[in-house]
Design a protein around this motif. Structure first.
Motif, PDB file in Angstrom:
ATOM      1  N   ARG A 187      10.425 -34.066  30.216  1.00 54.07           N
ATOM      2  CA  ARG A 187      10.912 -34.678  28.973  1.00 54.07           C
ATOM      3  C   ARG A 187      11.551 -33.638  28.057  1.00 54.07           C
ATOM      4  O   ARG A 187      12.546 -33.926  27.374  1.00 54.07           O
ATOM      5  N   LEU A 188      10.980 -32.429  28.037  1.00 53.28           N
ATOM      6  CA  LEU A 188      11.559 -31.367  27.213  1.00 53.28           C
ATOM      7  C   LEU A 188      12.979 -31.037  27.675  1.00 53.28           C
ATOM      8  O   LEU A 188      13.864 -30.776  26.856  1.00 53.28           O
ATOM      9  N   ARG A 189      13.209 -31.077  28.954  1.00 53.69           N
ATOM     10  CA  ARG A 189      14.537 -30.740  29.479  1.00 53.69           C
ATOM     11  C   ARG A 189      15.578 -31.797  29.160  1.00 53.69           C
ATOM     12  O   ARG A 189      16.773 -31.533  29.243  1.00 53.69           O
ATOM     13  N   ILE A 218       7.570 -22.106  30.082  1.00 52.42           N
ATOM     14  CA  ILE A 218       7.906 -22.769  31.351  1.00 52.42           C
ATOM     15  C   ILE A 218       9.350 -23.263  31.322  1.00 52.42           C
ATOM     16  O   ILE A 218      10.127 -23.060  32.260  1.00 52.42           O
ATOM     17  N   VAL A 219       9.723 -23.923  30.225  1.00 56.67           N
ATOM     18  CA  VAL A 219      11.072 -24.478  30.118  1.00 56.67           C
ATOM     19  C   VAL A 219      12.122 -23.375  30.190  1.00 56.67           C
ATOM     20  O   VAL A 219      13.194 -23.551  30.784  1.00 56.67           O
ATOM     21  N   ALA A 264       0.356 -33.466  34.474  1.00 56.08           N
ATOM     22  CA  ALA A 264       0.740 -33.885  33.127  1.00 56.08           C
ATOM     23  C   ALA A 264       1.796 -32.949  32.546  1.00 56.08           C
ATOM     24  O   ALA A 264       2.733 -33.384  31.862  1.00 56.08           O
ATOM     25  N   VAL A 265       1.662 -31.641  32.821  1.00 54.11           N
ATOM     26  CA  VAL A 265       2.623 -30.675  32.297  1.00 54.11           C
ATOM     27  C   VAL A 265       3.995 -30.883  32.934  1.00 54.11           C
ATOM     28  O   VAL A 265       5.030 -30.765  32.266  1.00 54.11           O
ATOM     29  N   ARG A 266       4.043 -31.224  34.221  1.00 57.23           N
ATOM     30  CA  ARG A 266       5.333 -31.477  34.873  1.00 57.23           C
ATOM     31  C   ARG A 266       6.078 -32.606  34.161  1.00 57.23           C
ATOM     32  O   ARG A 266       7.286 -32.516  33.919  1.00 57.23           O
ATOM     33  N   GLY A 267       5.357 -33.676  33.844  1.00 56.39           N
ATOM     34  CA  GLY A 267       5.999 -34.768  33.119  1.00 56.39           C
ATOM     35  C   GLY A 267       6.469 -34.346  31.742  1.00 56.39           C
ATOM     36  O   GLY A 267       7.567 -34.717  31.298  1.00 56.39           O
ATOM     37  N   TRP A 268       5.657 -33.557  31.052  1.00 53.77           N
ATOM     38  CA  TRP A 268       6.017 -33.071  29.715  1.00 53.77           C
ATOM     39  C   TRP A 268       7.252 -32.174  29.785  1.00 53.77           C
ATOM     40  O   TRP A 268       8.195 -32.343  28.999  1.00 53.77           O
ATOM     41  N   LEU A 318       3.317 -31.674  21.907  1.00 56.09           N
ATOM     42  CA  LEU A 318       2.320 -32.096  22.888  1.00 56.09           C
ATOM     43  C   LEU A 318       1.725 -33.432  22.455  1.00 56.09           C
ATOM     44  O   LEU A 318       1.209 -33.566  21.350  1.00 56.09           O
ATOM     45  N   ALA A 319       1.782 -34.417  23.352  1.00 57.71           N
ATOM     46  CA  ALA A 319       1.206 -35.731  23.069  1.00 57.71           C
ATOM     47  C   ALA A 319       0.816 -36.368  24.394  1.00 57.71           C
ATOM     48  O   ALA A 319       1.455 -37.309  24.872  1.00 57.71           O
ATOM     49  N   ASP A 320      -0.247 -35.852  24.993  1.00 57.53           N
ATOM     50  CA  ASP A 320      -0.728 -36.363  26.277  1.00 57.53           C
ATOM     51  C   ASP A 320      -2.247 -36.313  26.253  1.00 57.53           C
ATOM     52  O   ASP A 320      -2.827 -35.233  26.076  1.00 57.53           O
TER      53      ASP A 320
END
Length: 588
Positions: free
Chosen positions: A298-300, A144-145, A291-295, A307-309
């Protein structure tokens, strides 16, 4: 009063339902001691990890396997280990452990480790993979990133990639086929399918700062691939070495086992990331995508690919359960990346209750010091099982007490054997030896006190050592060892009689059969010595034959590819790889 002897436990082969690969290089004392412990750092001045329960057990039980006296000094032990070489040590320890089948967590490798196929080939046994869930999800996040897929594809891609690894049909909520999951024709080498007809990448372009393998757990492919070791089908065992040269036989074993390695379960390390107080309900795709959008955000900004959610960890567990796969969950102690108070399996109670309708078994790994709590959960929930792997070799002579406490409430059909061996071949031997001793002490005390009979003890030993794991993971029964071994013992003497008649027709040549008789007698005596005493149970006979086949052979290599020692990278502990900035470290 001396306790009765449970002979079954000395001969029964084991199914190790949770273990890891071995390091492929030579180790000095500092490296060796760091791998012995859950600590992240070397022992401080004046402290040696050999002066511990595990260290004393290693000197007692592993030294004789290397032709040293029991309790050999650490320096003498390590010198002999270096003299024999990592390959020879590995094959001796693995064969002495008496394990015939391995379920290997291939999802963590801070450096290159032996594969499932390597372990199985070393003992002429069988191997299966356990897919670690978090690295699989992290690879999808990386896609995704980098703009290869959109955020909305995350749930379906995780399900389909996991199904591809398990060679199963993807399942959506409720166990029905997930809508919209149409596997693409061209995977990217990691089992990842791009959904058909995807509408571009939704502008999810990466910043170019992340590269696959740079921040994964130790750089291993997140789906656990090891050079094409994924099996093409079936659980058939490899050849058992010998006959045409040990090296050739081992290579053939490895090739055969490599084709047969399959996936039999999944594993979650949520305990290392967020703890075990996870959402009990099945997360909806909308919740997962949020949840993935927030993750991804943060990756960007430069966060590590970790992964920690709680929502996503829960989603991954449900994804495995929906495929009907046994779900392993780390509980209890581990390295310093883990908060012990958040790894109590009782925190999973609501999630375990919610997972019950899926029918998927849940395996609580390690459990210590919450092994009594895990035993309770195994009693009250029909789909929950436990082990005390990692614990047995860590607590050494205290393993009998821990095992007895785990079995206070847990039904005997709910406890499985595991070593959780990682990196050191000695941990396979110690896990097996100390487990056998602990279970033997527990069962023999019951026989002595007339709490159960000796046949009951034999039956329970067979269940815990292998039978429970075969049932839970639906492992094929091993090749029928009893008929295959027993038949030649009866047939050979009978077959010799017609040959004995020939000398009567040709007297000058009659001396040759007589000269051959001692050889035949020798074979018979050897086979008889390997068999159990008369009147022993059939399961003891099978175990004795299996252990005899696995005796170490100095000429049989494990077929490892030794790698040069990295001068700038010390051996990693089970905290797993602190050489990169903030990598995922969770261990076994």
């Amino acid at each position: 009063m001396p306790l009765p002897r449970i002979e079954t436990l000395e001969t029964l082969p084991l199914v190790d339902h949770h273990c890891h690969g071995l390091v492929r290089r030579e180790l000095d004392r500092v490296d060796f001691e760091r791998i012995m412990t859950e600590a992240d750092h070397p022992a401080p001045d004046g402290v040696s990890f050999f002066d511990s329960q595990l260290g004393f057990a290693l000197r007692r039980w592993c030294a004789p396997v290397l032709d040293l006296p029991a309790h050999a000094e650490p320096d003498d032990y390590l010198a002999r280990r270096a003299e024999l070489g990592a390959d020879e040590v590995a094959i001796r320890m693995l064969r002495a452990a008496g394990v015939e089948e391995f379920c290997v967590d291939t999802g963590f490798a801070p450096e290159r480790l032996t594969s499932s196929a390597d372990l199985a080939a070393a003992v002429g046994g069988r191997a299966h993979d356990i897919v670690r869930l978090e690295p699989l999800a992290e690879q999808v996040a990386l896609d995704i990133v980098t703009g290869q897929v959109g955020v909305a594809h995350f749930p379906d891609l995780v399900r389909s990639r996991l199904a591809a690894r398990a060679d199963a049909r993807p399942a959506g909520p409720g166990g029905t086929p997930a809508g919209g999951e149409r596997a693409g024709a061209g995977g990217r080498g990691d089992g990842g399918e791009r959904p058909d007809g995807q509408r571009g990448d939704r502008g999810e372009r990466g910043d170019g700062g992340q590269r696959g393998g740079d921040e994964r757990d130790g750089g291993e492919k997140p789906d656990g691939e090891h050079g094409g070791e994924r099996g093409g089908g079936g659980r058939g065992g490899g050849e058992r070495g010998g006959g045409r040269g040990a090296a050739k036989a081992t290579r053939e074993n490895r090739a055969a086992v490599g084709r047969a390695v399959d996936v039999v379960g999944v594993k979650s390390v949520a305990a290392y990331r967020v703890g075990l107080e996870l959402p009990a309900h099945r997360p909806t795709d909308r919740e997962v995508i949020a949840a993935v959008r927030g993750w991804v955000g943060r990756l960007r900004t430069g966060a590590p690919l970790r992964l920690a959610d709680p929502v996503l960890h829960s989603f991954l567990i449900w994804a495995g359960a929906d495929l009907g796969l046994p779900v392993q969950i780390h509980t209890g102690f581990g390295d310093t990346d883990l908060h012990l108070a958040r790894s109590n399996p009782l925190l999973l109670t609501d999630l375990l209750r919610a997972l019950l309708p899926t029918g998927a078994p849940v395996l609580l790994l390690h459990c210590y010091p919450f092994h009594r709590e895990a035993g309770y959960l195994a009693q009250v929930f029909p789909h929950v099982y436990l082990d005390v792997g990692l614990t047995t070799h860590s607590v050494g002579r205290g393993s009998s007490l821990v095992l007895g406490e785990a079995l206070e409430l847990a039904p005997f059909a709910k406890l499985l054997y595991s070593s959780d061996a990682f990196a050191l071949a000695e941990l396979y031997l110690l896990g097996a030896t100390l487990f056998r001793r602990a279970l033997s002490t527990f069962l023999a005390a019951g026989v002595a006190d007339d709490d159960w009979t000796a046949p009951d003890a034999d039956r329970v030993a067979a269940m815990i050592c292998a039978g429970n794991a075969r049932r839970v993971y639906r492992l094929a029964a091993p090749p029928a060892a009893e008929p295959a071994i027993a038949a030649p013992r009866v047939a050979r003497p009978r077959a010799a009689k017609p040959r004995a008649a020939k000398p009567r027709a040709a007297k000058p040549r009659a001396a040759k059969p007589r000269a051959a008789e001692p050889s035949a007698a020798k074979t018979t005596r050897s086979e008889t010595a390997a068999a159990p005493a008369a009147g022993a149970s059939a399961v003891v006979a099978a175990g004795a034959a299996a252990r005899t086949r696995k005796r170490p052979s100095a000429a049989s290599p494990i077929s490892l590819v030794k790698e040069p020692r990295a001068a700038t990278r010390p051996a990693r502990t089970r905290s797993r790889g602190a050489t990169r900035p903030e990598p995922p470290t969770d261990g076994g």
